[in-house]
Design an enzyme around this catalytic site. Structure first.
Site, PDB file in Angstrom:
ATOM      1  N   LEU A  50       0.818  -1.211   0.000  1.00 11.49           N
ATOM      2  CA  LEU A  50       0.000   0.000   0.000  1.00 11.49           C
ATOM      3  C   LEU A  50       0.851   1.260   0.000  1.00 11.49           C
ATOM      4  O   LEU A  50       0.358   2.351  -0.301  1.00 11.49           O
ATOM      5  CB  LEU A  50      -0.942  -0.005   1.208  1.00 11.49           C
ATOM      6  CG  LEU A  50      -2.067  -1.043   1.155  1.00 11.49           C
ATOM      7  CD1 LEU A  50      -2.863  -1.034   2.457  1.00 11.49           C
ATOM      8  CD2 LEU A  50      -2.986  -0.803  -0.028  1.00 11.49           C
TER       9      LEU A  50
ATOM     10  N   ARG B 122       0.955   3.618  -3.112  1.00  7.19           N
ATOM     11  CA  ARG B 122       0.003   4.695  -3.388  1.00  7.19           C
ATOM     12  C   ARG B 122       0.707   6.045  -3.395  1.00  7.19           C
ATOM     13  O   ARG B 122       0.238   7.000  -4.022  1.00  7.19           O
ATOM     14  CB  ARG B 122      -1.119   4.726  -2.343  1.00  7.19           C
ATOM     15  CG  ARG B 122      -1.963   3.490  -2.283  1.00  7.19           C
ATOM     16  CD  ARG B 122      -3.183   3.687  -1.400  1.00  7.19           C
ATOM     17  NE  ARG B 122      -4.188   4.514  -2.060  1.00  7.19           N
ATOM     18  CZ  ARG B 122      -5.402   4.726  -1.570  1.00  7.19           C
ATOM     19  NH1 ARG B 122      -5.759   4.178  -0.419  1.00  7.19           N
ATOM     20  NH2 ARG B 122      -6.271   5.469  -2.210  1.00  7.19           N
TER      21      ARG B 122
ATOM     22  N   ASP C 113      -9.933   6.662  -3.467  1.00  6.53           N
ATOM     23  CA  ASP C 113     -10.315   5.264  -3.637  1.00  6.53           C
ATOM     24  C   ASP C 113     -11.229   5.105  -4.847  1.00  6.53           C
ATOM     25  O   ASP C 113     -11.807   6.074  -5.349  1.00  6.53           O
ATOM     26  CB  ASP C 113     -11.017   4.747  -2.385  1.00  6.53           C
ATOM     27  CG  ASP C 113     -10.054   4.516  -1.232  1.00  6.53           C
ATOM     28  OD1 ASP C 113      -8.831   4.507  -1.475  1.00  6.53           O
ATOM     29  OD2 ASP C 113     -10.519   4.344  -0.085  1.00  6.53           O
TER      30      ASP C 113
ATOM     31  N   ARG D 165      -0.957  -4.416   6.104  1.00  7.93           N
ATOM     32  CA  ARG D 165      -1.695  -4.032   4.897  1.00  7.93           C
ATOM     33  C   ARG D 165      -2.773  -3.016   5.219  1.00  7.93           C
ATOM     34  O   ARG D 165      -3.941  -3.140   4.858  1.00  7.93           O
ATOM     35  CB  ARG D 165      -2.296  -5.266   4.212  1.00  7.93           C
ATOM     36  CG  ARG D 165      -1.216  -6.155   3.684  1.00  7.93           C
ATOM     37  CD  ARG D 165      -1.499  -7.057   2.541  1.00  7.93           C
ATOM     38  NE  ARG D 165      -2.461  -6.721   1.543  1.00  7.93           N
ATOM     39  CZ  ARG D 165      -2.183  -5.988   0.451  1.00  7.93           C
ATOM     40  NH1 ARG D 165      -0.991  -5.443   0.303  1.00  7.93           N
ATOM     41  NH2 ARG D 165      -3.104  -5.792  -0.449  1.00  7.93           N
ATOM     42  N   ASN D 166      -2.338  -1.960   5.873  1.00  6.60           N
ATOM     43  CA  ASN D 166      -3.240  -0.930   6.382  1.00  6.60           C
ATOM     44  C   ASN D 166      -2.392   0.262   6.808  1.00  6.60           C
ATOM     45  O   ASN D 166      -1.170   0.162   6.861  1.00  6.60           O
ATOM     46  CB  ASN D 166      -4.027  -1.491   7.579  1.00  6.60           C
ATOM     47  CG  ASN D 166      -5.314  -0.726   7.849  1.00  6.60           C
ATOM     48  OD1 ASN D 166      -5.380   0.487   7.679  1.00  6.60           O
ATOM     49  ND2 ASN D 166      -6.358  -1.443   8.254  1.00  6.60           N
ATOM     50  N   CYS D 167      -3.038   1.381   7.090  1.00  2.00           N
ATOM     51  CA  CYS D 167      -2.437   2.515   7.810  1.00  2.00           C
ATOM     52  C   CYS D 167      -1.519   3.400   6.975  1.00  2.00           C
ATOM     53  O   CYS D 167      -0.874   4.297   7.522  1.00  2.00           O
ATOM     54  CB  CYS D 167      -1.667   2.052   9.050  1.00  2.00           C
ATOM     55  SG  CYS D 167      -2.630   1.059  10.202  1.00  2.00           S
ATOM     56  N   GLU D 168      -1.468   3.210   5.651  1.00  2.00           N
ATOM     57  CA  GLU D 168      -0.633   4.110   4.852  1.00  2.00           C
ATOM     58  C   GLU D 168      -1.135   5.541   4.939  1.00  2.00           C
ATOM     59  O   GLU D 168      -0.356   6.505   4.886  1.00  2.00           O
ATOM     60  CB  GLU D 168      -0.560   3.627   3.395  1.00  2.00           C
ATOM     61  CG  GLU D 168      -1.745   3.941   2.514  1.00  2.00           C
ATOM     62  CD  GLU D 168      -2.972   3.062   2.765  1.00  2.00           C
ATOM     63  OE1 GLU D 168      -3.995   3.284   2.088  1.00  2.00           O
ATOM     64  OE2 GLU D 168      -2.911   2.164   3.629  1.00  2.00           O
ATOM     65  N   ASP D 169      -2.458   5.718   5.083  1.00  2.00           N
ATOM     66  CA  ASP D 169      -3.003   7.065   5.203  1.00  2.00           C
ATOM     67  C   ASP D 169      -2.590   7.713   6.519  1.00  2.00           C
ATOM     68  O   ASP D 169      -2.268   8.908   6.571  1.00  2.00           O
ATOM     69  CB  ASP D 169      -4.530   7.045   5.061  1.00  2.00           C
ATOM     70  CG  ASP D 169      -5.199   6.038   5.998  1.00  2.00           C
ATOM     71  OD1 ASP D 169      -4.498   5.218   6.616  1.00  2.00           O
ATOM     72  OD2 ASP D 169      -6.443   6.065   6.099  1.00  2.00           O
TER      73      ASP D 169
END
Length: 325
Positions: free
Chosen positions: A118, A121, A138, A225-229
């Site tokens: 991720l 992005r 998204d 697979r989380n938390c890039e934002d």
């Protein structure tokens, strides 16, 4: 005979040479390009970076990309496809349909991500981005054109800040004595990549500098697979020393919200897992804080709205609408 001081200097030089030789090269996205000169990046338009992964959402993705392409403030739309298991046949058809959907002023391109991370992005993409602003979004969030243009106007007045439509917050749990991820009714410190406007330079800051320190926190994103934002909010808050801006939307449809009851709408995204979602993101905040050694997130208050009008409801045309509508 070599003096001790000279020997130490030679050893240090050799260590530096060996270190430089063994250090992995910077990714190609981090090599400076002519168009990354801030003096020549366009400031009157933005580049859309739309994440794509699920084949079941391709019809919606195509519709949203085409809508963005029609906007007068969009320079180009880059669809970032992140599922390596997608067949070449599907990708070819998608790329063809996106090309057909492009407006003459804002082409739509399909870019295959180099991996499923991720973090991709936020690759700088110096050969594909020619604007000072990018919209990270998204493939399941529909924003009306008026809101898009208003959000961009707000960003041009706050180019060092993140601007978004969906807000969350960090908090400190006094009972557990740890950082948590939550929603506050009166303040926020995080905007989501459902719709996030930011300076192109922040893509570089997320991906390229920072050495092992940033590599470790990007590793956390890959692990869950989380938390890039959330990590991008950390990066920008540390750089700008100010919180994000929340914009009021005229009309936004979030097809990925788990509360949707409409049949045929796919509500499960890459990072949407019921129950553990908030806990996992709270863990990310704690790990980012631990690895970075700082808590840069800043609270913001209120929402920027396009206009303030009558809020009373009247019955018109057999519908309950705002009286000034």
């Amino acid at each position: 005979m070599t003096s001790p001081a000279t020997a130490i200097l030679l050893a240090a030089t050799l260590i530096g040479v060996v270190s430089a030789a063994t250090r992995p090269p910077d990714p190609p996205e981090c090599v400076p390009e002519p168009n990354q000169n801030l003096q020549i990046l366009r400031r009157d338009k933005l580049t859309v970076l739309m994440n794509g992964f699920s084949e079941s959402r391709i019809p919606l993705l195509q519709s949203l990309a085409a809508t963005y392409s029609l906007s007068p403030i969009v320079s180009s739309v880059l669809v970032l496809w992140g599922d390596p298991a997608t067949s070449p046949r599907v990708l070819h058809r998608l790329a063809h349909n996106l090309t057909l959907s492009s407006s003459s002023s804002a082409p739509i391109s399909l870019l295959l991500q180099p991996s499923t991370s991720l973090n991709n992005r936020f690759l700088p993409r110096p050969n594909d981005i020619s604007t000072d602003a990018v919209l990270v979004c998204d493939d399941d969030v529909e924003v009306d054109p008026t809101t898009l243009e208003f959000a961009f106007r707000v960003w041009t007045q706050n180019p060092h800040r993140l601007v978004g439509l969906f807000a969350r917050s960090h908090d400190f749990d006094l009972d557990r004595r740890e950082w948590a991820y939550t929603v506050h009714p009166d303040r926020f410190s995080i905007v989501l990549t459902k719709f996030m406007l930011l300076k192109t330079r922040y893509l570089f800051l997320y991906t390229c500098p920072g050495g092992p320190r940033m590599a470790r926190v990007r590793g956390v994103v890959d692990e869950v697979r989380n938390c890039e934002d959330i990590l991008m909010n950390f990066v920008v808050a540390e750089e700008a020393e100010v919180g994000p801006v929340l914009v009021g939307a005229k009309r936004v449809r979030d097809y990925g919200d788990a509360r949707n009851e409409e049949k045929g709408v796919s509500v499960v995204g890459l990072s949407s897992r019921k129950g553990e979602h908030r806990k996992r993101r709270g863990w990310c905040i704690r790990e980012f804080h631990r690895l970075l050694g700082t808590m840069p997130l800043r609270y913001s208050y209120g929402k920027v709205v396009d206009s303030v009008g009558e809020q009373a409801l009247c019955f018109k045309g057999r519908k309950l609408v705002y009286c000034d509508q």
